[in-house]
Design a protein around this motif. Structure first.
Motif, PDB file in Angstrom:
ATOM      1  N   ASP A  43       0.811  -1.076   0.057  1.00 28.73           N
ATOM      2  CA  ASP A  43       0.024  -0.099  -0.043  1.00 28.73           C
ATOM      3  C   ASP A  43       0.879   1.144  -0.069  1.00 28.73           C
ATOM      4  O   ASP A  43       0.556   2.104  -0.726  1.00 28.73           O
ATOM      5  CB  ASP A  43      -0.902   0.001   1.215  1.00 28.73           C
ATOM      6  N   SER A  44       1.650   1.163   0.923  1.00 33.23           N
ATOM      7  CA  SER A  44       2.722   2.332   0.919  1.00 33.23           C
ATOM      8  C   SER A  44       3.581   2.686  -0.484  1.00 33.23           C
ATOM      9  O   SER A  44       3.508   3.647  -0.713  1.00 33.23           O
ATOM     10  CB  SER A  44       3.861   2.348   1.875  1.00 33.23           C
ATOM     11  N   VAL A  45       3.902   1.565  -1.210  1.00 28.39           N
ATOM     12  CA  VAL A  45       4.549   1.722  -2.362  1.00 28.39           C
ATOM     13  C   VAL A  45       3.494   2.251  -3.600  1.00 28.39           C
ATOM     14  O   VAL A  45       3.703   3.384  -4.224  1.00 28.39           O
ATOM     15  CB  VAL A  45       5.153   0.212  -3.076  1.00 28.39           C
ATOM     16  N   SER A  46       2.302   1.826  -3.599  1.00 26.23           N
ATOM     17  CA  SER A  46       1.230   2.171  -4.117  1.00 26.23           C
ATOM     18  C   SER A  46       0.819   3.571  -4.337  1.00 26.23           C
ATOM     19  O   SER A  46       0.589   4.226  -5.101  1.00 26.23           O
ATOM     20  CB  SER A  46       0.054   1.222  -4.086  1.00 26.23           C
ATOM     21  N   ASN A  47       0.616   3.952  -2.946  1.00 23.40           N
ATOM     22  CA  ASN A  47       0.553   5.509  -2.608  1.00 23.40           C
ATOM     23  C   ASN A  47       1.483   6.485  -3.104  1.00 23.40           C
ATOM     24  O   ASN A  47       1.128   7.500  -3.178  1.00 23.40           O
ATOM     25  CB  ASN A  47       0.199   5.653  -1.120  1.00 23.40           C
ATOM     26  N   SER A  48       2.839   5.802  -3.378  1.00 22.15           N
ATOM     27  CA  SER A  48       3.804   6.901  -3.790  1.00 22.15           C
ATOM     28  C   SER A  48       3.821   6.953  -5.167  1.00 22.15           C
ATOM     29  O   SER A  48       4.659   7.805  -5.720  1.00 22.15           O
ATOM     30  CB  SER A  48       5.287   6.051  -3.270  1.00 22.15           C
ATOM     31  N   LEU A  49       3.056   6.300  -6.105  1.00 22.48           N
ATOM     32  CA  LEU A  49       2.983   6.391  -7.345  1.00 22.48           C
ATOM     33  C   LEU A  49       2.296   7.691  -7.698  1.00 22.48           C
ATOM     34  O   LEU A  49       1.430   8.170  -6.995  1.00 22.48           O
ATOM     35  CB  LEU A  49       2.479   5.242  -8.081  1.00 22.48           C
ATOM     36  N   SER A  50       2.852   8.263  -9.033  1.00 26.05           N
ATOM     37  CA  SER A  50       2.157   9.634  -9.675  1.00 26.05           C
ATOM     38  C   SER A  50       1.336   9.250 -10.716  1.00 26.05           C
ATOM     39  O   SER A  50       1.901   8.630 -11.676  1.00 26.05           O
ATOM     40  CB  SER A  50       3.108  10.676  -9.824  1.00 26.05           C
ATOM     41  N   TYR A  51       0.125   9.608 -10.718  1.00 23.19           N
ATOM     42  CA  TYR A  51      -0.827   9.200 -12.016  1.00 23.19           C
ATOM     43  C   TYR A  51      -1.120  10.633 -12.732  1.00 23.19           C
ATOM     44  O   TYR A  51      -0.956  11.885 -12.056  1.00 23.19           O
ATOM     45  CB  TYR A  51      -1.933   8.463 -11.417  1.00 23.19           C
ATOM     46  N   GLY A  52      -1.467  10.290 -13.854  1.00 24.93           N
ATOM     47  CA  GLY A  52      -2.156  11.463 -14.678  1.00 24.93           C
ATOM     48  C   GLY A  52      -3.381  11.162 -15.415  1.00 24.93           C
ATOM     49  O   GLY A  52      -3.718  10.148 -15.548  1.00 24.93           O
ATOM     50  N   THR A  53      -4.009  12.338 -15.906  1.00 24.60           N
ATOM     51  CA  THR A  53      -5.212  12.155 -16.854  1.00 24.60           C
ATOM     52  C   THR A  53      -4.983  12.997 -18.078  1.00 24.60           C
ATOM     53  O   THR A  53      -4.189  13.592 -18.195  1.00 24.60           O
ATOM     54  CB  THR A  53      -6.271  12.500 -16.026  1.00 24.60           C
ATOM     55  N   GLY A  54      -6.256  12.997 -18.683  1.00 21.01           N
ATOM     56  CA  GLY A  54      -6.167  13.906 -20.032  1.00 21.01           C
ATOM     57  C   GLY A  54      -5.203  13.165 -21.094  1.00 21.01           C
ATOM     58  O   GLY A  54      -5.487  12.165 -21.529  1.00 21.01           O
ATOM     59  N   THR A  55      -4.725  14.149 -21.809  1.00 20.26           N
ATOM     60  CA  THR A  55      -4.046  13.617 -23.257  1.00 20.26           C
ATOM     61  C   THR A  55      -2.484  13.358 -22.918  1.00 20.26           C
ATOM     62  O   THR A  55      -1.850  14.358 -22.499  1.00 20.26           O
ATOM     63  CB  THR A  55      -4.165  14.709 -24.209  1.00 20.26           C
ATOM     64  N   ILE A  56      -2.103  12.178 -23.043  1.00 20.39           N
ATOM     65  CA  ILE A  56      -0.699  11.673 -22.915  1.00 20.39           C
ATOM     66  C   ILE A  56      -0.214  11.477 -24.403  1.00 20.39           C
ATOM     67  O   ILE A  56      -0.716  10.534 -25.085  1.00 20.39           O
ATOM     68  CB  ILE A  56      -0.779  10.524 -22.085  1.00 20.39           C
ATOM     69  N   THR A  57       1.083  12.013 -24.464  1.00 19.09           N
ATOM     70  CA  THR A  57       1.807  11.550 -25.743  1.00 19.09           C
ATOM     71  C   THR A  57       2.661  10.486 -25.513  1.00 19.09           C
ATOM     72  O   THR A  57       3.587  10.493 -24.612  1.00 19.09           O
ATOM     73  CB  THR A  57       2.800  12.873 -26.143  1.00 19.09           C
ATOM     74  N   LEU A  58       2.684   9.536 -26.252  1.00 25.12           N
ATOM     75  CA  LEU A  58       3.332   8.288 -26.142  1.00 25.12           C
ATOM     76  C   LEU A  58       4.566   7.995 -27.031  1.00 25.12           C
ATOM     77  O   LEU A  58       4.485   8.207 -28.281  1.00 25.12           O
ATOM     78  CB  LEU A  58       2.620   6.968 -26.285  1.00 25.12           C
ATOM     79  N   LYS A  59       5.777   7.844 -26.532  1.00 27.91           N
ATOM     80  CA  LYS A  59       7.059   7.341 -27.386  1.00 27.91           C
ATOM     81  C   LYS A  59       7.201   8.475 -28.281  1.00 27.91           C
ATOM     82  O   LYS A  59       7.143   8.282 -29.542  1.00 27.91           O
ATOM     83  CB  LYS A  59       6.747   5.884 -27.813  1.00 27.91           C
ATOM     84  N   GLY A  60       7.573   9.761 -27.815  1.00 29.21           N
ATOM     85  CA  GLY A  60       7.800  10.902 -28.647  1.00 29.21           C
ATOM     86  C   GLY A  60       6.520  11.461 -29.282  1.00 29.21           C
ATOM     87  O   GLY A  60       5.669  11.802 -28.560  1.00 29.21           O
ATOM     88  N   SER A  61       6.405  11.422 -30.469  1.00 28.48           N
ATOM     89  CA  SER A  61       5.243  11.671 -31.427  1.00 28.48           C
ATOM     90  C   SER A  61       4.556  10.567 -32.070  1.00 28.48           C
ATOM     91  O   SER A  61       3.741  10.707 -32.746  1.00 28.48           O
ATOM     92  CB  SER A  61       5.445  12.794 -32.608  1.00 28.48           C
ATOM     93  N   LEU A  62       4.873   9.550 -31.626  1.00 32.48           N
ATOM     94  CA  LEU A  62       4.243   8.126 -32.213  1.00 32.48           C
ATOM     95  C   LEU A  62       2.828   8.136 -32.205  1.00 32.48           C
ATOM     96  O   LEU A  62       2.113   7.917 -33.124  1.00 32.48           O
ATOM     97  CB  LEU A  62       5.013   7.099 -31.644  1.00 32.48           C
TER      98      LEU A  62
END
Length: 323
Positions: A43-62
């Motif tokens: 749980d402590s490891v899981s709570n240390s993770l940072s998440y995002g939402t919205g639009t994400i660019t993957l592998k440069g401009s792929l």
């Protein structure tokens, strides 16, 4: 031994030593307490993770990921840690994770939901002309035979064997959107609970994006109910789309839709070889291992304590004889 395993043991030892300082013997802690400590650490490891939402660019401009409603995105670095260290999957240097999707209210150590791992494979342009002629029952038999061979490699690497039980959902290919998806039911080792492996492939100009859904079979209905939101979440950017293929300069993959589902690539020897060391959540197995370890650890302390009592008794006996 996995890094997270070593850190977990160290963490549990810290708690055990703290218990000793409070006049509570290590031998007095129960297996349930050890398991609770293990889960606390997860749980402590899981709570240390940072998440995002919205639009994400993957592998440069792929490609672009539009995080679906009800989900959150975990970056590539943290995803690698979750897959390999927390869940115990083999490292994947050829196709590293580009990130993962989790339900908004769930994390890596939850059994009640599922995760989606996103990767990219640049194997060439996939010719989809065979899509309408595939016999998926025959293909399943071939895959089951291949899984038996892969298990020999898994055992050599020290990982659980995997049995392909069958289709949880037969393959479906959308020729217009160039998206393919299917689901497999898997059994890891001697586990009673089967694992869901839902596969989504988005075809592109030079390869394909993979979205692998990971979870217990119990979450299958939930996956089915959200699949229409998940399928459009990832798309190639302009210049990398399927329709951008240029036969004059782009390479064509050595397999079609059937080979993509079966998980085969062209090896250097020119022979089709099985790939794909199935992904799963192994944290429960690590937890069981922690309990087993500390059961032995507890017995070790008991054995250490016993001679001490005997020694004290033997020192008192001469005094009793003198009386």
């Amino acid at each position: 031994m996995k890094r997270i395993w070593t850190l977990t043991l160290a963490h549990l030892l810290f708690f055990s030593l703290s218990a000793q300082e409070k006049d509570t013997s290590v031998a007095e802690l129960t297996e349930e307490q050890y398991l609770a400590l293990f889960e606390y650490y997860l749980d402590s490891v899981s709570n240390s993770l940072s998440y995002g939402t919205g639009t994400i660019t993957l592998k440069g401009s792929l490609a672009t990921l539009t995080v679906p409603e009800g989900f959150k995105y975990l970056n590539a670095k943290d995803s690698k840690m979750v897959l390999e260290d927390l869940w115990g999957n083999p490292p994947s240097e050829d196709e590293p994770s580009l990130g993962m999707l989790f339900s908004t209210h769930e994390g890596p150590n939850s059994d009640s939901s599922f995760a989606i791992n996103i990767t990219y494979s640049e194997e060439g342009y996939i010719d989809d002309s065979d899509a309408k002629s595939i016999d998926y029952d025959d293909l399943l038999e071939t895959m089951q035979e291949d899984a038996v061979e892969v298990n020999e490699l898994r055992k050599e690497m020290g990982y659980e064997t995997v049995e392909l039980i069958g289709w949880a959902s037969a393959p479906f290919y959308d020729g217009t959107q160039k998206k393919l998806h299917w689901a497999k039911e898997l059994k890891f080792g001697e586990s009673v609970d089967h694992t869901l492996n839902y596969n989504i492939r988005v075809l592109g100009r030079k390869g394909y994006l993979q979205m692998n859904v990971i979870g217990e079979m119990a979450v299958f209905p939930e996956v089915q109910s959200t699949i229409n939101a998940i399928l459009p979440a990832v798309a190639f950017n302009e210049g990398n789309r399927y329709d951008d293929f240029n036969p004059d300069i782009d390479e064509v993959a050595a397999y079609g839709i059937g080979g993509l589902i079966a998980g085969k690539v062209l090896a250097k020897t020119g022979i089709l070889a099985t790939i794909g060391l199935f992904l799963a959540k192994f944290w429960k197995f690590l937890a069981i291992g922690a309990v087993a370890f500390f059961s032995g650890f507890k017995r070790f302390f008991r054995k250490k304590e016993s001679p001490k009592v005997e020694d004290e008794a033997s020192q008192e006996r001469p005094e009793e004889n003198k009386d």
